[in-house]
Write an enzyme that holds these catalytic residues in place. Structure first.
Site, PDB file in Angstrom:
ATOM      1  N   GLU A 164      53.356  38.691  42.181  1.00  0.00           N
ATOM      2  CA  GLU A 164      52.565  38.086  41.104  1.00  0.00           C
ATOM      3  C   GLU A 164      52.401  39.088  39.957  1.00  0.00           C
ATOM      4  OE1 GLU A 164      48.271  37.526  41.606  1.00  0.00           O
ATOM      5  OE2 GLU A 164      48.501  35.493  40.811  1.00  0.00           O
ATOM      6  N   CYS A 223      45.931  31.290  37.330  1.00  0.00           N
ATOM      7  CA  CYS A 223      46.547  31.383  38.661  1.00  0.00           C
ATOM      8  C   CYS A 223      47.552  30.252  38.877  1.00  0.00           C
ATOM      9  CB  CYS A 223      45.468  31.360  39.733  1.00  0.00           C
ATOM     10  SG  CYS A 223      44.408  29.918  39.583  1.00  0.00           S
ATOM     11  N   LYS A 276      28.629  37.423  41.683  1.00  0.00           N
ATOM     12  CA  LYS A 276      29.160  38.553  40.920  1.00  0.00           C
ATOM     13  C   LYS A 276      30.365  38.102  40.096  1.00  0.00           C
ATOM     14  CE  LYS A 276      32.198  41.993  41.626  1.00  0.00           C
ATOM     15  NZ  LYS A 276      32.561  42.251  40.229  1.00  0.00           N
ATOM     16  N   GLU A 305      40.355  31.964  47.495  1.00  0.00           N
ATOM     17  CA  GLU A 305      41.321  31.390  46.552  1.00  0.00           C
ATOM     18  C   GLU A 305      42.023  32.561  45.890  1.00  0.00           C
ATOM     19  OE1 GLU A 305      39.528  28.448  44.066  1.00  0.00           O
ATOM     20  OE2 GLU A 305      38.869  27.271  45.778  1.00  0.00           O
TER      21      GLU A 305
END
Ligand code: NAD
Length: 479
Positions: A383, A281, A172, A247
């Site tokens: 973040e 990231c 996906k 991750e």
């Protein structure tokens, strides 16, 4: 453009025929539709994958590798189409998609095609008594779920090793950037990948994503995305004893010592802070600078960043494009407001950009540099995942280390110094899965990749990622 699911070798609408809008971030306009897949779509995909598994897993490695090479060549043959789709879907500069995303997707299929032909396992001899050998077998049907920031790059980083190791895959892509995954489905059809080996389902995380994670016959999940989503997935998958690779997010420090090669550091720090609008990231979002050069660095960095042009991602000259969605842009802007409330100084940027012409409704934000924040301020801890960096001074190695490690995340770190001893000592103490010394984003695909702490579990590289996608069995033979 109407995107379709790819199930059992066919492109099809979802069973419930629900659709969602696909929006181009640079224009804010709808340019296509995405299937809104549900449990029942996952059910037929799993059935197809289970059916395909016996023959796919029993092909020898060279045969499977040939399919991976054919997919790599198929992407290469439609290179510019993939480049345009990646940029349109994501808002990233077309030059970045051309230089990084699409070449890397091709490399991923090639790399794991080669790697599987070199894959071996161990044997342990108990002299005079027995030989143990490790049999590494494909797991079966596995799930791969990926985010929007490097759409085909990260999607292929999961799919390629999973297929190479002999698994059948239910994958996906992010619902925010589905287009290159759809093109990949077309390539798989063109190269004749056997039906059911790879199935690509589109839709939202809480709907089709959750259905993949929850399906009892999907035995492993490889997930890249946010830490909050990672927690939800881990909580769901753990009681089902699924193999998990996560991750997740980051808040990466970029530690700059006064003895570094200053010009090289400055050029790379501009890139490591703002590449893909800060939506990688591995971008360094916390710049930590030795006090001796702090004022000079802030001045020089501000000058470079305030001169950065933000433009239409489809323009070949553009270096900074649009943020991926309206909601993400609003999140990023809200953090800039939080920084102001917390006493931060906006050195440059800080505003939404209203463009003219085609991009008038697009999601653009000025590259933003903030100083003066406490290390515990939210913009130094959470973040943001956009074009916003903070700069903080330090006066000793201990202080630099404490600031660098003083967050819940541990994905990557960059160190700039010419003192080799200091660099190696610091690298060993930094809590991050990837440490760069005097560089950024360089990586041999054979090395482990991933985060520590809230940035994830299951660091993987070349042969290790192939190991993730296998079950290890010890066979002990008495002599
Ligand atoms: P996200 O977590 O919102 O979504 C990632 C994927 O998970 C999407 O496909 C989404 O549809 C799906 N998803 C969402 N909820 C789900 C659920 N309940 N069950 C199953 N699937 C679900 O992340 P995002 O906003 O797409 O991506 C940005 C995040 O990804 C950032 O935090 C970034 O740091 C992280 N990221 C990490 C790495 C890494 O290698 N560590 C790489 C790229 C991005």
């Amino acid at each position: 453009m109407k995107i379709l699911n790819y199930i059992n070798g066919s492109l099809m609408d979802p069973i419930g025929s629900g659709q969602m809008e696909n929006i181009e971030p640079a224009t804010g306009l709808v340019y296509g539709s995405i299937p809104r897949s549900m449990n029942e779509d996952v059910a037929i995909a799993v059935e197809a994958a289970e059916k395909a598994f016996p023959s796919w897993s029993s092909l020898n490695q060279n045969e499977r590798a040939k399919y991976l090479f054919a997919i790599a060549d198929g992407i290469k043959a439609r290179f510019e189409e993939f480049v345009a789709a990646e940029s349109k879907d994501n808002g990233k500069p077309i030059s970045l998609a051309r230089a990084v995303d699409i070449p890397r997707a091709i490399s991923n299929f090639k790399h794991f095609g080669h790697a599987i032909t070199q894959f071996s396992s161990e044997s342990h001899s108990m002299p005079g008594l027995a030989i143990n050998y490790t049999l590494r077998q494909p797991i079966g049907v596995v799930g791969c779920i990926s985010p929007w920031n490097l759409p085909i790059y990260l999607f292929s980083w999961k799919i390629a090793p999973a297929l190479a190791a002999g698994n059948c895959v239910i994958a996906k892509p992010s619902e925010v950037t589905p287009l290159t995954a759809y093109l990949l489905a077309e390539v798989c059809k063109e190269v004749g990948l056997p039906d059911g080996v790879l199935n690509i389902l589109h839709g939202t995380g809480p709907e089709v994503g959750d259905a993949i994670v929850s399906h009892p016959k999907i035995k492993a999940i490889s997930f890249t995305g946010g830490t909050t989503t990672g927690k939800i997935i881990a909580a769901k998958a753990a009681p089902m004893f699924k193999k998990l690779s996560l991750e997740l997010g980051g808040k990466n420090p970029n530690i700059i010592f006064a003895d570094c090669d200053y010009d090289e550091m400055l050029t790379t720090t501009v890139r490591s802070s703002f590449a893909n609008q800060g939506q990688i990231c591995l971008c360094g979002s916390r710049i930590i600078v030795e006090d001796k050069i702090y004022d000079k660095f802030v001045r020089d960095f501000r000058e470079k960043i305030s001169a950065m042009a933000v433009g239409d991602p489809q323009d070949n000259a553009t270096k900074m494009g649009a943020l991926v969605s309206k909601s993400h842009m609003e999140k990023v802007l809200s953090y800039i407001d939080i920084a102001k409330d917390e006493g931060g100084k906006i050195e440059t940027g800080g505003q939404q950009i209203h463009m003219n012409g085609r991009c008038a409704q697009g999601y653009f934000v000025q590259p933003t540099v903030i100083t003066g924040l406490d290390i515990n301020a939210r913009c130094n801890q959470e973040e943001i995942f956009g074009p916003v960096v903070t700069i903080t001074p330090f006066s000793s190695i201990e202080e630099a280390l404490s600031i660098a490690n003083g967050v819940v995340y541990g994905l990557s770190c960059t160190i700039w110094t010419n003192n080799i001893k200091r660099a190696h000592n610091l690298a060993a103490k930094i809590e991050a899965g990837v440490v760069w010394i005097n560089c950024w984003l360089l990586r041999d695909l054979r090395t482990p990749f991933g985060g520590m702490k809230a940035s994830g579990v299951g660091r993987e590289g070349g042969l290790e990622v192939l190991r993730f996608f296998t079950e290890a069995k010890n066979v002990c033979v008495k002599l």
